[in-house]
Design a protein around this motif. Structure first.
Motif, PDB file in Angstrom:
ATOM      1  N   LEU A  86      17.577 -45.716 -32.647  1.00  0.00           N
ATOM      2  CA  LEU A  86      18.074 -44.745 -33.614  1.00  0.00           C
ATOM      3  C   LEU A  86      19.547 -45.083 -34.219  1.00  0.00           C
ATOM      4  O   LEU A  86      19.687 -44.729 -35.442  1.00  0.00           O
ATOM      5  CB  LEU A  86      18.135 -43.511 -32.866  1.00  0.00           C
ATOM      6  N   TYR A 140      19.008 -47.617 -36.805  1.00  0.00           N
ATOM      7  CA  TYR A 140      18.509 -47.393 -38.109  1.00  0.00           C
ATOM      8  C   TYR A 140      18.751 -46.030 -38.925  1.00  0.00           C
ATOM      9  O   TYR A 140      18.639 -46.258 -40.391  1.00  0.00           O
ATOM     10  CB  TYR A 140      16.867 -47.410 -37.811  1.00  0.00           C
ATOM     11  N   MET A 141      19.219 -45.265 -38.418  1.00  0.00           N
ATOM     12  CA  MET A 141      19.237 -43.895 -38.935  1.00  0.00           C
ATOM     13  C   MET A 141      20.172 -43.656 -40.103  1.00  0.00           C
ATOM     14  O   MET A 141      20.112 -42.853 -41.028  1.00  0.00           O
ATOM     15  CB  MET A 141      19.517 -42.914 -38.100  1.00  0.00           C
ATOM     16  N   GLU A 172      16.014 -48.049 -44.064  1.00  0.00           N
ATOM     17  CA  GLU A 172      15.394 -48.093 -42.602  1.00  0.00           C
ATOM     18  C   GLU A 172      15.070 -46.949 -41.947  1.00  0.00           C
ATOM     19  O   GLU A 172      14.453 -46.878 -40.903  1.00  0.00           O
ATOM     20  CB  GLU A 172      16.599 -48.743 -41.563  1.00  0.00           C
ATOM     21  N   LEU A 173      14.740 -45.847 -42.862  1.00  0.00           N
ATOM     22  CA  LEU A 173      14.221 -44.832 -42.410  1.00  0.00           C
ATOM     23  C   LEU A 173      12.985 -44.530 -41.825  1.00  0.00           C
ATOM     24  O   LEU A 173      12.385 -43.999 -41.168  1.00  0.00           O
ATOM     25  CB  LEU A 173      14.406 -43.895 -43.493  1.00  0.00           C
ATOM     26  N   THR A 187      13.122 -45.521 -38.588  1.00  0.00           N
ATOM     27  CA  THR A 187      13.707 -44.124 -37.543  1.00  0.00           C
ATOM     28  C   THR A 187      12.519 -43.341 -37.298  1.00  0.00           C
ATOM     29  O   THR A 187      12.743 -42.705 -36.126  1.00  0.00           O
ATOM     30  CB  THR A 187      14.909 -43.402 -38.497  1.00  0.00           C
ATOM     31  N   SER A 232       6.363 -48.476 -38.202  1.00  0.00           N
ATOM     32  CA  SER A 232       7.304 -48.563 -39.158  1.00  0.00           C
ATOM     33  C   SER A 232       6.568 -48.679 -40.718  1.00  0.00           C
ATOM     34  O   SER A 232       6.883 -47.872 -41.532  1.00  0.00           O
ATOM     35  CB  SER A 232       8.370 -49.452 -39.237  1.00  0.00           C
ATOM     36  N   THR A 258      15.881 -36.361 -39.529  1.00  0.00           N
ATOM     37  CA  THR A 258      17.338 -36.731 -39.931  1.00  0.00           C
ATOM     38  C   THR A 258      18.148 -35.707 -39.579  1.00  0.00           C
ATOM     39  O   THR A 258      19.409 -35.848 -39.158  1.00  0.00           O
ATOM     40  CB  THR A 258      17.341 -37.685 -41.201  1.00  0.00           C
TER      41      THR A 258
END
Length: 237
Positions: free
Chosen positions: A101, A104-105, A110-111, A114, A142, A157
């Motif tokens: 996390l 990626y966040m 890269e969401l 996430t 993913s 998010t």
């Protein structure tokens, strides 16, 4: 022949993949407006001459209003026939989940990874409670998460950044309380400088998270940036 444009009215009508496709684009106002219609309204570029000008001009405004919303956390959602659930208990988050996390966040590109950390297939239910599949890697789901509704993505998010800000605020209040109660002892021992510095740092981190929230849902939005460019251009003219 006139071509009617159907504009999404809710973030749930936009997929993460569409958002990522648009977010990575760069160009002038005309190019971005054309790509906006192509990506979000399914209007082929070859058909743009058949779109009414007033329809074209209204798309940015309508999408801008939609992206001004701040979605709340969605616990469950489906992609096709598969139900995905948010991590049931964040206190039980694994080190692997936390590290991924953290990696990626912060990146729009890269969401989808996430989301593959935060949401996994629901394996069993008991009333409102559920269990999810154990975490293996973000790569497992993913690609599928690129089809996640954008309201779910942004809601998750935002939830995490607000959670981080709340934890920092609570820690700061605790340190301030400790500083007040033991200030005399720390000063007499000549070791009281560390606590104030820690408090200052935590306050700065908390402010940074608040600034990120504002940035993520205003300046970072490609739609709002496009609107700002149009407004600036009108003022200059």
């Amino acid at each position: 022949m006139e071509l009617k444009v159907v504009v999404p009215t809710d973030l749930s009508e936009i997929t993460l993949e569409q958002y990522q496709r648009f977010a990575r684009l760069d160009g002038d106002e005309e190019f971005l407006t054309h790509k906006m219609l192509e990506i979000f309204c399914n209007v082929p570029l070859s058909k743009l001459p058949n779109v009414k000008f007033k329809s074209l001009a209204g798309v940015v405004t309508r999408l801008n209003a939609m992206f001004g919303n701040k979605p709340s956390l969605t616990q469950e959602f489906t992609i096709g026939d598969q139900a995905f659930g948010f991590i049931p208990n964040l206190e039980d988050i694994t080190f692997g989940e936390y590290v991924d996390l953290d990696n990626y966040m912060a990146s729009t590109s890269e969401l989808h990874k996430t989301m593959a950390v935060l949401y996994r297939p629901i394996t069993q239910r008991a009333g409102k409670r559920y269990d999810i599949e154990p975490y293996e890697s973000a790569e497992k789901y993913s690609d599928l998460m690129k089809q996640a509704p954008l309201d779910v993505v942004l809601g998750a998010t935002l939830f995490f950044y607000r959670l981080g800000a709340d934890l920092l605020a609570a820690t700061t209040r605790s340190l301030e309380s400790q500083q007040t109660s033991i200030a005399a002892k720390l000063n007499s021992e000549g070791s009281g400088d560390g606590t104030p510095r820690s408090i200052t740092l935590l306050k700065e981190m908390s402010q940074s998270l608040k600034m990120w929230e504002d940035w993520a849902f205003t300046n970072a939005s490609p739609f709002l940036n496009l609107t700002k460019r149009k407004t600036t251009s009108n003022v200059d003219n």
